[in-house]
Write a protein that holds these residues in place. Structure first.
Motif, PDB file in Angstrom:
ATOM      1  N   THR A  54       0.841  -1.203   0.000  1.00  0.00           N
ATOM      2  CA  THR A  54       0.000   0.000   0.000  1.00  0.00           C
ATOM      3  C   THR A  54       0.873   1.248   0.000  1.00  0.00           C
ATOM      4  O   THR A  54       0.957   1.965  -0.990  1.00  0.00           O
ATOM      5  N   VAL A  55       1.528   1.524   1.140  1.00  0.00           N
ATOM      6  CA  VAL A  55       2.440   2.665   1.273  1.00  0.00           C
ATOM      7  C   VAL A  55       3.594   2.202   2.159  1.00  0.00           C
ATOM      8  O   VAL A  55       3.518   1.128   2.752  1.00  0.00           O
ATOM      9  N   TYR A  56       4.646   3.005   2.249  1.00  0.00           N
ATOM     10  CA  TYR A  56       5.756   2.657   3.155  1.00  0.00           C
ATOM     11  C   TYR A  56       5.314   2.872   4.599  1.00  0.00           C
ATOM     12  O   TYR A  56       4.619   3.842   4.914  1.00  0.00           O
ATOM     13  N   GLY A  57       5.749   1.953   5.471  1.00  0.00           N
ATOM     14  CA  GLY A  57       5.414   2.050   6.890  1.00  0.00           C
ATOM     15  C   GLY A  57       6.634   2.441   7.713  1.00  0.00           C
ATOM     16  O   GLY A  57       7.778   2.229   7.296  1.00  0.00           O
ATOM     17  N   SER A 195       2.798  -1.141  -5.009  1.00  0.00           N
ATOM     18  CA  SER A 195       1.963  -1.501  -6.155  1.00  0.00           C
ATOM     19  C   SER A 195       0.513  -1.030  -6.017  1.00  0.00           C
ATOM     20  O   SER A 195      -0.137  -0.713  -7.000  1.00  0.00           O
ATOM     21  N   VAL A 196      -0.007  -0.961  -4.801  1.00  0.00           N
ATOM     22  CA  VAL A 196      -1.407  -0.526  -4.621  1.00  0.00           C
ATOM     23  C   VAL A 196      -1.459   1.001  -4.531  1.00  0.00           C
ATOM     24  O   VAL A 196      -2.271   1.638  -5.187  1.00  0.00           O
ATOM     25  N   GLY A 197      -0.628   1.589  -3.701  1.00  0.00           N
ATOM     26  CA  GLY A 197      -0.452   3.045  -3.715  1.00  0.00           C
ATOM     27  C   GLY A 197      -1.363   3.841  -2.810  1.00  0.00           C
ATOM     28  O   GLY A 197      -1.109   5.018  -2.570  1.00  0.00           O
ATOM     29  N   VAL A 198      -2.456   3.281  -2.321  1.00  0.00           N
ATOM     30  CA  VAL A 198      -3.252   3.934  -1.271  1.00  0.00           C
ATOM     31  C   VAL A 198      -3.297   2.980  -0.075  1.00  0.00           C
ATOM     32  O   VAL A 198      -3.115   1.774  -0.233  1.00  0.00           O
ATOM     33  N   LEU A 292      -2.703  10.688 -13.736  1.00  0.00           N
ATOM     34  CA  LEU A 292      -2.784   9.507 -12.867  1.00  0.00           C
ATOM     35  C   LEU A 292      -2.764   8.211 -13.670  1.00  0.00           C
ATOM     36  O   LEU A 292      -2.106   7.251 -13.298  1.00  0.00           O
ATOM     37  N   SER A 293      -3.517   8.189 -14.768  1.00  0.00           N
ATOM     38  CA  SER A 293      -3.536   6.986 -15.597  1.00  0.00           C
ATOM     39  C   SER A 293      -3.938   7.365 -17.015  1.00  0.00           C
ATOM     40  O   SER A 293      -5.098   7.693 -17.263  1.00  0.00           O
ATOM     41  N   PRO A 294      -2.994   7.327 -17.961  1.00  0.00           N
ATOM     42  CA  PRO A 294      -3.322   7.728 -19.334  1.00  0.00           C
ATOM     43  C   PRO A 294      -4.530   6.964 -19.881  1.00  0.00           C
ATOM     44  O   PRO A 294      -5.344   7.516 -20.604  1.00  0.00           O
ATOM     45  N   ALA A 302      -4.607   4.838  -8.631  1.00  0.00           N
ATOM     46  CA  ALA A 302      -4.322   4.740  -7.194  1.00  0.00           C
ATOM     47  C   ALA A 302      -2.829   4.543  -6.965  1.00  0.00           C
ATOM     48  O   ALA A 302      -2.228   5.164  -6.087  1.00  0.00           O
ATOM     49  N   ALA A 303      -2.216   3.686  -7.781  1.00  0.00           N
ATOM     50  CA  ALA A 303      -0.785   3.401  -7.610  1.00  0.00           C
ATOM     51  C   ALA A 303       0.054   4.665  -7.826  1.00  0.00           C
ATOM     52  O   ALA A 303       1.100   4.830  -7.215  1.00  0.00           O
ATOM     53  N   ASN A 304      -0.405   5.562  -8.705  1.00  0.00           N
ATOM     54  CA  ASN A 304       0.372   6.775  -9.004  1.00  0.00           C
ATOM     55  C   ASN A 304      -0.021   7.969  -8.147  1.00  0.00           C
ATOM     56  O   ASN A 304       0.641   9.010  -8.189  1.00  0.00           O
ATOM     57  N   PHE A 305      -1.104   7.845  -7.410  1.00  0.00           N
ATOM     58  CA  PHE A 305      -1.729   9.001  -6.760  1.00  0.00           C
ATOM     59  C   PHE A 305      -0.751   9.820  -5.893  1.00  0.00           C
ATOM     60  O   PHE A 305      -0.548  11.014  -6.118  1.00  0.00           O
ATOM     61  N   PHE A 306      -0.144   9.192  -4.898  1.00  0.00           N
ATOM     62  CA  PHE A 306       0.709   9.977  -3.998  1.00  0.00           C
ATOM     63  C   PHE A 306       1.978  10.473  -4.698  1.00  0.00           C
ATOM     64  O   PHE A 306       2.444  11.580  -4.429  1.00  0.00           O
ATOM     65  N   SER A 307       2.541   9.657  -5.621  1.00  0.00           N
ATOM     66  CA  SER A 307       3.745  10.104  -6.330  1.00  0.00           C
ATOM     67  C   SER A 307       3.459  11.361  -7.145  1.00  0.00           C
ATOM     68  O   SER A 307       4.258  12.303  -7.160  1.00  0.00           O
ATOM     69  N   CYS A 308       2.319  11.384  -7.831  1.00  0.00           N
ATOM     70  CA  CYS A 308       1.962  12.573  -8.623  1.00  0.00           C
ATOM     71  C   CYS A 308       1.808  13.783  -7.702  1.00  0.00           C
ATOM     72  O   CYS A 308       2.302  14.879  -8.009  1.00  0.00           O
ATOM     73  N   LEU A 309       1.154  13.592  -6.573  1.00  0.00           N
ATOM     74  CA  LEU A 309       0.966  14.731  -5.663  1.00  0.00           C
ATOM     75  C   LEU A 309       2.286  15.194  -5.067  1.00  0.00           C
ATOM     76  O   LEU A 309       2.512  16.390  -4.869  1.00  0.00           O
ATOM     77  N   HIS A 310       3.188  14.237  -4.766  1.00  0.00           N
ATOM     78  CA  HIS A 310       4.510  14.624  -4.258  1.00  0.00           C
ATOM     79  C   HIS A 310       5.224  15.504  -5.282  1.00  0.00           C
ATOM     80  O   HIS A 310       5.811  16.525  -4.939  1.00  0.00           O
ATOM     81  N   ARG A 311       5.172  15.108  -6.575  1.00  0.00           N
ATOM     82  CA  ARG A 311       5.869  15.894  -7.600  1.00  0.00           C
ATOM     83  C   ARG A 311       5.245  17.283  -7.728  1.00  0.00           C
ATOM     84  O   ARG A 311       5.951  18.285  -7.816  1.00  0.00           O
TER      85      ARG A 311
END
Ligand code: TXA
Ligand code: MG
Length: 359
Positions: A54-57, A195-198, A292-294, A302-311
């Motif tokens: 899901t995310v790093y713990g 891989s899941v991202g949320v 998020l997803s072309p 979902a997998a790209n969600f936080f990475s896109c927001l971080h950028r």
């Protein structure tokens, strides 16, 4: 050891902080030196950031109250916010909680290891700091092989929130962790992108009707197929059990507004970034666009969600225009996070009164 196909042959690195410098070492397999070293740190009461699907713990020995206390310090997390306890095998369940409920057993059998957290009555061995004094404990068995191997090697359940400062965007790469709290943890295990991202879906099984406390990586439809109808209780300010339920959470520093780009009344002279769901129109007059997803696939989104927001958050923008995504399947978890990130619930429910937000 359970190794899902998609992880076999993974090749990741781990980063160790020692007193003066960051050592970057290769991480070959889940049974390697890296995981053993991480496990030793956990056993000695230290903090290890580790990948899950899901995310790093940010992990500590769940049975060591002093070790767990450091998690709250590093995250600047309020003590009323209980942690999830991570286990690696079914034989440890009874040590931690009483899964008396048949629905709990069904869900574990069907979805573990995986992105589902169950709230169940706790046992004596779990220190109060882990559960914020609640009589219940949140338990999950993650799917990522590095997480499973770490817990097994450590020989103890691992309490772990997402490895970000409280209230901020969750990390889905080891680099996100390094940027946000790298100075303050003993070791970061790099297991690649989540891989899941949320975050995991949280379900409370202590009441008559199972209640979803947080929408996440497992959809409600998938759960209802196994245990029948569930109640959705993610927005009950009378019962803010999960700070993921706080009206403002998962929040970048840059203000977020949810809007279709065509309806977004772009203020003049402001640097605007767009978080687009699928391929946006050509030639948008914005500083930066993250997609998020072309193909418009919600799992990929979902997998790209936080990475896109971080950028977007690193780009020095004045505002982020986030396009809504369809509220089906994982789209519900994405929209839930976007609404909290934008403070929408905060404005609607509390007429401008500010709720705790974390830093
Ligand atoms: O995917 C995930 O769940 C990730 C990875 C690392 O496993 N963890 C995660 O932890 O998202 P955290 O601490 O960021 O969110 C855990 C949520 C919190 O909102 C907390 O309030 C809720 O779980 N929680 C923990 N114990 C609870 C309990 N006994 N009753 C109700 N909610 C609980
Ligand atoms: Mg979190």
């Amino acid at each position: 050891m359970f190794f899902p196909d998609r992880y076999s042959g993974f090749d990741s690195r781990y980063i160790i902080r020692d007193k003066r410098r960051l050592k970057i070492l290769r991480f070959i397999a889940a049974t390697s030196q890296a995981v053993r070293e991480a496990a030793a740190i956990i056993r000695e009461g230290g903090l290890v950031a580790f990948p899950t699907e899901t995310v790093y713990g940010l992990g500590a020995d769940a049975l060591n109250a002093l070790a767990v206390a450091q998690i709250f310090e590093v995250k600047n997390r309020p003590r009323f916010d209980p942690l999830i306890v991570h286990i690696a095998d079914f034989s440890s369940i009874r040590k931690i909680c009483s899964p008396t409920d048949r629905r709990a057993m069904k869900l574990m059998e069907r979805f573990w290891p995986g992105p589902l957290t169950l709230v169940l009555p706790k046992t004596q061995v779990i220190p109060d700091i882990v559960t914020a004094g609640l009589p219940t404990v949140a338990v999950r068995m993650p799917l990522h092989p590095v997480a499973l191997e770490l817990i097994k090697e450590a020989g103890t359940p691992i309490a772990a929130p997402s490895a970000n400062p409280f209230g901020y965007l969750s990390p889905t790469t080891a680099e996100h962790v390094r940027e946000q709290i790298g100075e303050r943890v003993d070791l970061i295990l790099d297991g690649g992108r989540c891989s899941v991202g949320v975050e995991s879906t949280i379900i409370d099984l202590t009441g008559q009707v199972p209640a979803i406390l947080r929408l996440g990586g497992l959809t409600i439809d998938e759960i209802e197929v196994v245990i029948g109808e569930v109640e959705i209780s993610t927005n009950n300010p009378e019962r803010p059990l999960s700070p993921g339920q706080l009206p403002r959470h998962y929040s970048p520093r840059t203000p977020v507004r949810i809007s279709k780009t065509e309806d977004f009344g772009a203020p003049k002279g402001k640097k605007i970034g767009v978080l687009a769901f699928s391929l946006p129109r050509e030639g948008l007059p914005y500083e930066m666009v993250e997609v998020l997803s072309p193909q418009g696939d919600l799992r990929e989104a979902a997998a790209n969600f936080f990475s896109c927001l971080h950028r977007l958050d690193r780009a020095g923008l004045d505002i982020i225009c986030a396009e809504p995504v369809p509220e089906i399947g994982l789209g519900r978890a994405i929209m839930d996070r976007l609404r909290r990130a934008s403070g929408e619930y905060e404005r609607k429910k509390h007429g401008g009164v500010s709720w705790p937000m974390g830093s």
